[in-house]
Scaffold this motif. Structure first.
Motif, PDB file in Angstrom:
ATOM      1  N   UNK A  98       0.822  -1.222   0.000  1.00 53.34           N
ATOM      2  CA  UNK A  98       0.000   0.000   0.000  1.00 53.34           C
ATOM      3  C   UNK A  98       0.845   1.257   0.000  1.00 53.34           C
ATOM      4  N   UNK A  99       1.916   1.251   0.803  1.00 52.71           N
ATOM      5  CA  UNK A  99       2.817   2.408   0.837  1.00 52.71           C
ATOM      6  C   UNK A  99       3.507   2.595  -0.512  1.00 52.71           C
ATOM      7  N   UNK A 100       3.869   1.500  -1.154  1.00 50.85           N
ATOM      8  CA  UNK A 100       4.492   1.581  -2.475  1.00 50.85           C
ATOM      9  C   UNK A 100       3.550   2.165  -3.508  1.00 50.85           C
ATOM     10  N   UNK A 101       2.293   1.764  -3.453  1.00 46.05           N
ATOM     11  CA  UNK A 101       1.292   2.295  -4.384  1.00 46.05           C
ATOM     12  C   UNK A 101       1.096   3.791  -4.143  1.00 46.05           C
ATOM     13  N   UNK A 102       1.021   4.188  -2.894  1.00 44.34           N
ATOM     14  CA  UNK A 102       0.886   5.622  -2.588  1.00 44.34           C
ATOM     15  C   UNK A 102       2.108   6.410  -3.060  1.00 44.34           C
ATOM     16  N   UNK A 103       3.300   5.841  -2.846  1.00 47.93           N
ATOM     17  CA  UNK A 103       4.525   6.521  -3.279  1.00 47.93           C
ATOM     18  C   UNK A 103       4.551   6.684  -4.794  1.00 47.93           C
ATOM     19  N   UNK A 104       4.168   5.638  -5.518  1.00 43.69           N
ATOM     20  CA  UNK A 104       4.173   5.732  -6.990  1.00 43.69           C
ATOM     21  C   UNK A 104       3.095   6.701  -7.453  1.00 43.69           C
ATOM     22  N   UNK A 105       1.957   6.735  -6.763  1.00 39.25           N
ATOM     23  CA  UNK A 105       0.900   7.698  -7.098  1.00 39.25           C
ATOM     24  C   UNK A 105       1.420   9.123  -6.978  1.00 39.25           C
ATOM     25  N   UNK A 106       2.251   9.342  -5.983  1.00 40.23           N
ATOM     26  CA  UNK A 106       2.805  10.679  -5.759  1.00 40.23           C
ATOM     27  C   UNK A 106       3.694  11.143  -6.904  1.00 40.23           C
ATOM     28  N   UNK A 107       4.184  10.213  -7.732  1.00 38.73           N
ATOM     29  CA  UNK A 107       5.022  10.635  -8.861  1.00 38.73           C
ATOM     30  C   UNK A 107       4.253  11.550  -9.805  1.00 38.73           C
ATOM     31  N   UNK A 108       2.923  11.433  -9.817  1.00 37.53           N
ATOM     32  CA  UNK A 108       2.115  12.300 -10.685  1.00 37.53           C
ATOM     33  C   UNK A 108       2.211  13.765 -10.270  1.00 37.53           C
ATOM     34  N   UNK A 109       2.585  13.992  -9.033  1.00 35.94           N
ATOM     35  CA  UNK A 109       2.713  15.367  -8.558  1.00 35.94           C
ATOM     36  C   UNK A 109       4.000  16.030  -9.035  1.00 35.94           C
TER      37      UNK A 109
END
Length: 177
Positions: free
Chosen positions: A134-145
């Protein structure tokens, strides 16, 4: 054939919309994997050796790869993407080339791969491993920022974009005479 893409008349979807679409996509992935896994389980008679476990992982990677690469290069959309009116485009191209779709598929594993490696290296179990994923998914999602155009890093690296398609036009109501 024209080199135009839907991107010209479309907007970039929100991160939230793309993540919700991915949840739906993961449910549909179970359907895509069902028959190949059923056949595999029959072939190996349900064995759970280290070799068969690795073979299951390879089977999932290959089947999902075939599905995503085919859908992205054919129409730019999987079933979940159609439902959420999202489309993968490569600006300046009518369709996403197979090579680009394949590179995107491999890079998209960065959503999970770092967390899976961490879970293996640190011998994380059950909920702790799930939390790492879950933390990995959130971290990768943050790349969009940080990509400049709101796209995830794997899209930035291969030059693709996810665009939001407009809602279909509503049909006018017929008035009874």
């Amino acid at each position: 054939m024209s080199n135009s893409t839907p991107a010209a008349s479309s907007t970039h979807p929100t991160i939230k919309r793309r993540l919700i679409s991915m949840v739906y996509e993961s449910l549909l992935a179970l359907a895509v994997l069902f028959l190949p896994f059923l056949l595999f389980e029959l072939a190996v008679q349900g064995a759970h050796t280290p070799l068969t476990e690795h073979m299951r992982q390879c089977l999932a990677f290959l089947v999902m790869g075939a599905y995503f690469i085919h859908q992205w290069s054919r129409e730019g959309q999987t079933l979940a993407m159609k439902t959420w009116r999202l489309q993968l485009v490569l600006p300046g191209h009518a369709h996403v080339p197979l090579r680009v779709a394949a590179c995107r598929y491999v890079l998209s594993w960065m959503w999970l791969l770092p967390a899976l490696v961490a879970a293996y290296v640190f011998d994380l179990q059950h909920w702790t491993a799930l939390g790492a994923i879950g933390a990995g998914i959130l971290a990768w999602s943050a790349t969009a920022l940080f990509t400049g155009n709101g796209q995830f890093l794997h899209d930035k690296l291969v030059g693709t974009q996810i665009v939001q398609l407009p809602a279909p036009a509503k049909k006018p109501k017929k008035v009874a005479a």
